[in-house]
Design a protein around this motif. Structure first.
Motif, PDB file in Angstrom:
ATOM      1  N   GLY A  17       1.030  -0.977  -0.299  1.00 45.09           N
ATOM      2  CA  GLY A  17       0.169  -0.099  -0.170  1.00 45.09           C
ATOM      3  C   GLY A  17       0.917   1.310   0.011  1.00 45.09           C
ATOM      4  N   LEU A  18       2.032   1.315   0.854  1.00 44.41           N
ATOM      5  CA  LEU A  18       2.876   2.440   0.799  1.00 44.41           C
ATOM      6  C   LEU A  18       3.484   2.605  -0.669  1.00 44.41           C
ATOM      7  CD1 LEU A  18       4.347   1.940   4.391  1.00 44.41           C
ATOM      8  CD2 LEU A  18       2.903   3.479   3.589  1.00 44.41           C
ATOM      9  N   LEU A  19       3.823   1.468  -1.291  1.00 47.53           N
ATOM     10  CA  LEU A  19       4.441   1.618  -2.563  1.00 47.53           C
ATOM     11  C   LEU A  19       3.312   1.915  -3.536  1.00 47.53           C
ATOM     12  CD1 LEU A  19       6.726   0.811  -4.250  1.00 47.53           C
ATOM     13  CD2 LEU A  19       5.998  -1.524  -4.547  1.00 47.53           C
ATOM     14  N   SER A  20       2.279   1.748  -3.283  1.00 49.22           N
ATOM     15  CA  SER A  20       1.068   2.508  -4.292  1.00 49.22           C
ATOM     16  C   SER A  20       0.941   3.821  -4.134  1.00 49.22           C
ATOM     17  CB  SER A  20      -0.189   1.850  -3.894  1.00 49.22           C
ATOM     18  OG  SER A  20      -0.124   0.152  -4.153  1.00 49.22           O
ATOM     19  N   VAL A  21       1.001   4.180  -2.719  1.00 47.10           N
ATOM     20  CA  VAL A  21       1.130   5.621  -2.540  1.00 47.10           C
ATOM     21  C   VAL A  21       2.114   6.522  -3.317  1.00 47.10           C
ATOM     22  CG1 VAL A  21       1.293   7.521  -0.529  1.00 47.10           C
ATOM     23  CG2 VAL A  21      -0.126   5.445  -0.224  1.00 47.10           C
ATOM     24  N   ALA A  22       3.474   5.875  -3.020  1.00 46.93           N
ATOM     25  CA  ALA A  22       4.555   6.535  -3.633  1.00 46.93           C
ATOM     26  C   ALA A  22       4.246   6.430  -5.318  1.00 46.93           C
ATOM     27  CB  ALA A  22       5.911   5.661  -3.343  1.00 46.93           C
ATOM     28  N   GLY A  23       3.897   5.503  -5.861  1.00 47.57           N
ATOM     29  CA  GLY A  23       3.639   5.329  -7.260  1.00 47.57           C
ATOM     30  C   GLY A  23       2.611   6.415  -7.527  1.00 47.57           C
ATOM     31  N   ALA A  24       1.253   6.735  -6.989  1.00 48.69           N
ATOM     32  CA  ALA A  24       0.542   7.537  -7.263  1.00 48.69           C
ATOM     33  C   ALA A  24       0.942   8.786  -6.879  1.00 48.69           C
ATOM     34  CB  ALA A  24      -0.583   7.638  -5.845  1.00 48.69           C
ATOM     35  N   LEU A  25       2.026   9.155  -6.220  1.00 47.99           N
ATOM     36  CA  LEU A  25       2.673  10.600  -6.051  1.00 47.99           C
ATOM     37  C   LEU A  25       3.438  10.782  -7.179  1.00 47.99           C
ATOM     38  CD1 LEU A  25       3.082  12.992  -3.873  1.00 47.99           C
ATOM     39  CD2 LEU A  25       5.047  11.689  -3.061  1.00 47.99           C
ATOM     40  N   VAL A  26       4.147   9.920  -7.564  1.00 48.74           N
ATOM     41  CA  VAL A  26       5.082  10.069  -8.965  1.00 48.74           C
ATOM     42  C   VAL A  26       4.287  10.406 -10.068  1.00 48.74           C
ATOM     43  CG1 VAL A  26       6.515   8.844 -10.509  1.00 48.74           C
ATOM     44  CG2 VAL A  26       6.856   8.543  -8.130  1.00 48.74           C
ATOM     45  N   ALA A  27       3.070   9.795 -10.150  1.00 48.85           N
ATOM     46  CA  ALA A  27       2.340  10.042 -11.443  1.00 48.85           C
ATOM     47  C   ALA A  27       1.690  11.492 -11.200  1.00 48.85           C
ATOM     48  CB  ALA A  27       1.163   9.016 -11.452  1.00 48.85           C
ATOM     49  N   TRP A  28       1.176  11.788  -9.955  1.00 50.73           N
ATOM     50  CA  TRP A  28       0.617  12.899  -9.788  1.00 50.73           C
ATOM     51  C   TRP A  28       1.540  14.173 -10.021  1.00 50.73           C
ATOM     52  CZ3 TRP A  28      -4.390  12.843  -6.842  1.00 50.73           C
ATOM     53  CH2 TRP A  28      -4.885  14.285  -6.842  1.00 50.73           C
ATOM     54  N   ILE A  29       2.777  13.980  -9.440  1.00 46.88           N
ATOM     55  CA  ILE A  29       3.580  15.213  -9.991  1.00 46.88           C
ATOM     56  C   ILE A  29       3.895  15.264 -11.530  1.00 46.88           C
ATOM     57  CG2 ILE A  29       5.988  16.009  -9.434  1.00 46.88           C
ATOM     58  CD1 ILE A  29       5.664  14.844  -6.393  1.00 46.88           C
ATOM     59  N   GLY A  30       4.317  14.215 -12.038  1.00 45.31           N
ATOM     60  CA  GLY A  30       4.672  14.074 -13.471  1.00 45.31           C
ATOM     61  C   GLY A  30       3.625  14.647 -14.394  1.00 45.31           C
ATOM     62  N   ILE A  31       2.380  14.171 -13.842  1.00 46.15           N
ATOM     63  CA  ILE A  31       1.284  14.662 -14.815  1.00 46.15           C
ATOM     64  C   ILE A  31       1.059  16.305 -14.666  1.00 46.15           C
ATOM     65  CG2 ILE A  31      -1.321  14.856 -14.931  1.00 46.15           C
ATOM     66  CD1 ILE A  31      -1.291  11.736 -14.405  1.00 46.15           C
ATOM     67  N   ASP A  32       1.136  16.710 -13.335  1.00 39.31           N
ATOM     68  CA  ASP A  32       1.052  18.106 -13.181  1.00 39.31           C
ATOM     69  C   ASP A  32       2.242  18.806 -13.991  1.00 39.31           C
ATOM     70  OD1 ASP A  32      -1.068  17.964 -11.545  1.00 39.31           O
ATOM     71  OD2 ASP A  32      -0.261  17.939  -9.723  1.00 39.31           O
ATOM     72  N   SER A  33       3.457  18.214 -13.698  1.00 41.11           N
ATOM     73  CA  SER A  33       4.792  18.961 -14.263  1.00 41.11           C
ATOM     74  C   SER A  33       4.411  18.882 -16.001  1.00 41.11           C
ATOM     75  CB  SER A  33       5.774  18.153 -14.130  1.00 41.11           C
ATOM     76  OG  SER A  33       7.131  18.777 -14.789  1.00 41.11           O
TER      77      SER A  33
END
Length: 416
Positions: free
Chosen positions: A163-179
């Motif tokens: 679950g924590l790994l999923s949170v990290a993946g979601a954060l990577v995608a969130w930041i990358g899409i916004d960027s």
């Protein structure tokens, strides 16, 4: 950057949202968290949720970037919540959470495909799109590796780690899409490319999020098949869904029956994921000139060998070979089947693709349901998994042969 976001997203959606339960099932059985019957119910719930997600993704939002971000958050939250499931209500709560994870996983696949493929197309780099789908096998391999190395831990703790790994993946995608949205890439002449937070693409099928071929394949040159021939394709695709899901759900549990050490039986699932990741590139490299029907038939036949091996012997080498054979063909069969559907009905492939999607999902659901229905009893000396694998082998072999014979006389790419 676009490919990386896609790979991470599909790794989270498939490796954790859909299939993390597979390597953790034997550990949950070991811990007494659930029974084999409950495990089959959780698996079926996830596949039902995946079907619901596939059919509803296009109605959730027209902004693929926003949909991708929130779908990944959903995968992360449902995975974390599984770690807290315990007590008398665990069976129902777990099934509901796994069902929700299936919905979010399907949404992630659709939104990641729509966002990533459109963004690459605008950069005139559509050829890189295939790399996004290595995330499927990579995620399965990573989740399996974590479960393998952490097999001495409790299953609840491993759910928390995933679950924590999923949170990290979601954060990577969130930041990358916004960027990407804030700094749109430039085209060949230095002109800004339109915002990549685009509406959903219409060329992505929801069952796997796989892009359709942008050219007519070798079978497109033949006359359109009769409706009953299309029905046969639908049945073949449904058979594929049933055939791969039994080993994809129960192989590690079968390995645990042979040896109790998680460092040994836990290796089965990383092998499955690694084979899936490598097969996508291998098919693109060496089978690109084949008719899609022949590619699908070959994948279906090899998969039949993978489901047959455990019937001959349940030794660890046999289960490992089955993992490689099934893992190495399920993504190839997916791509070839959907591409063939478009080639057979180039004017309007949507109805056929929709029927294939439903058949595939029904096959996935039928696998664990059959295992649950048979239960711990044995018929003619065979257990539930034996009967499911035997039926999968027979159906895969028959449909694979039909697909291969149907390709006779189909012109290859060189003739187009």
């Amino acid at each position: 950057r676009i490919v990386t976001i896609g790979v991470v997203s599909l790794a989270v959606a498939m490796g954790i949202g859909r299939f993390a339960f597979t390597p953790l099932l034997p550990l949950m059985l070991r811990d007494g968290t659930l029974t084999a019957a409950t495990g089959a119910e959780w698996a079926a719930a996830n596949y039902v949720g995946y079907l619901v997600g596939a059919l509803t993704a296009s109605r959730v939002t027209r902004d693929a970037g926003r949909g991708l971000r929130w779908a990944l958050v959903g995968v992360a939250l449902t995975t974390l919540a599984i770690a807290l499931v315990s007590g008398p209500a665990a069976a129902l709560a777990g099934a509901l959470l796994r069902g929700a994870a299936g919905v979010f996983s399907a949404w992630t696949l659709v939104f990641a495909s729509s966002w990533g493929l459109a963004a690459l197309a605008r950069l005139q780099a559509a050829a890189h799109g295939a790399w996004i789908y290595t995330g499927v096998g990579s995620g399965i391999a990573v989740a399996g590796l974590i479960s393998w190395l952490g097999g001495q831990q409790s299953a609840a703790l491993l759910w928390l780690e995933l679950g924590l790994l999923s949170v990290a993946g979601a954060l990577v995608a969130w930041i990358g899409i916004d960027s990407a949205a804030a700094n749109p890439p430039t085209g060949a002449r230095g002109r800004p490319v339109a915002d990549v937070g685009q509406p959903l693409a219409t060329t992505v099928r929801p069952d796997v999020g796989q892009p359709l071929a942008t050219h007519e394949g070798p079978d497109a040159a033949t006359a359109a098949p009769a409706p009953r021939r299309n029905l046969a394709l639908v049945l073949c695709y449904g058979t594929f869904g049933f055939g791969y899901i039994v080993p994809a759900t129960f192989l590690p549990a079968m390995a645990r029956e042979q040896v109790a050490d998680p460092l040994i039986f836990g290796l089965i699932w990383p092998l499955f994921g690694l084979a899936a990741a490598l097969s996508v590139g291998a098919a693109a490299r060496w089978l690109s000139g084949w008719p899609r029907r022949r590619v699908w038939a070959l994948a279906q036949g090899i998969m039949a060998a993978g489901t047959a091996l455990p019937l001959l012997t349940t030794a660890l080498w046999s289960l490992a070979a089955a993992a490689i054979l099934v893992g190495g063909t399920f993504m190839v069969a997916t791509m070839a089947g959907l591409q063939l559907a478009r080639e057979q009905t180039p004017d309007d492939p949507t109805p056929l693709l929709a029927r294939m999607t439903v058949a595939f999902a029904a096959g996935q659901i039928a696998g664990p349901v059959l295992v649950r229905a048979i239960g711990p009893t044995s018929w003619a000396g065979l257990g539930a998994l034996d009967w499911a694998n035997a039926l999968a082998t027979a159906l895969l072999a028959i449909t694979g042969l039909w697909l291969w014979r149907g390709a006779s006389g189909s012109p290859g790419p060189a003739r187009r």
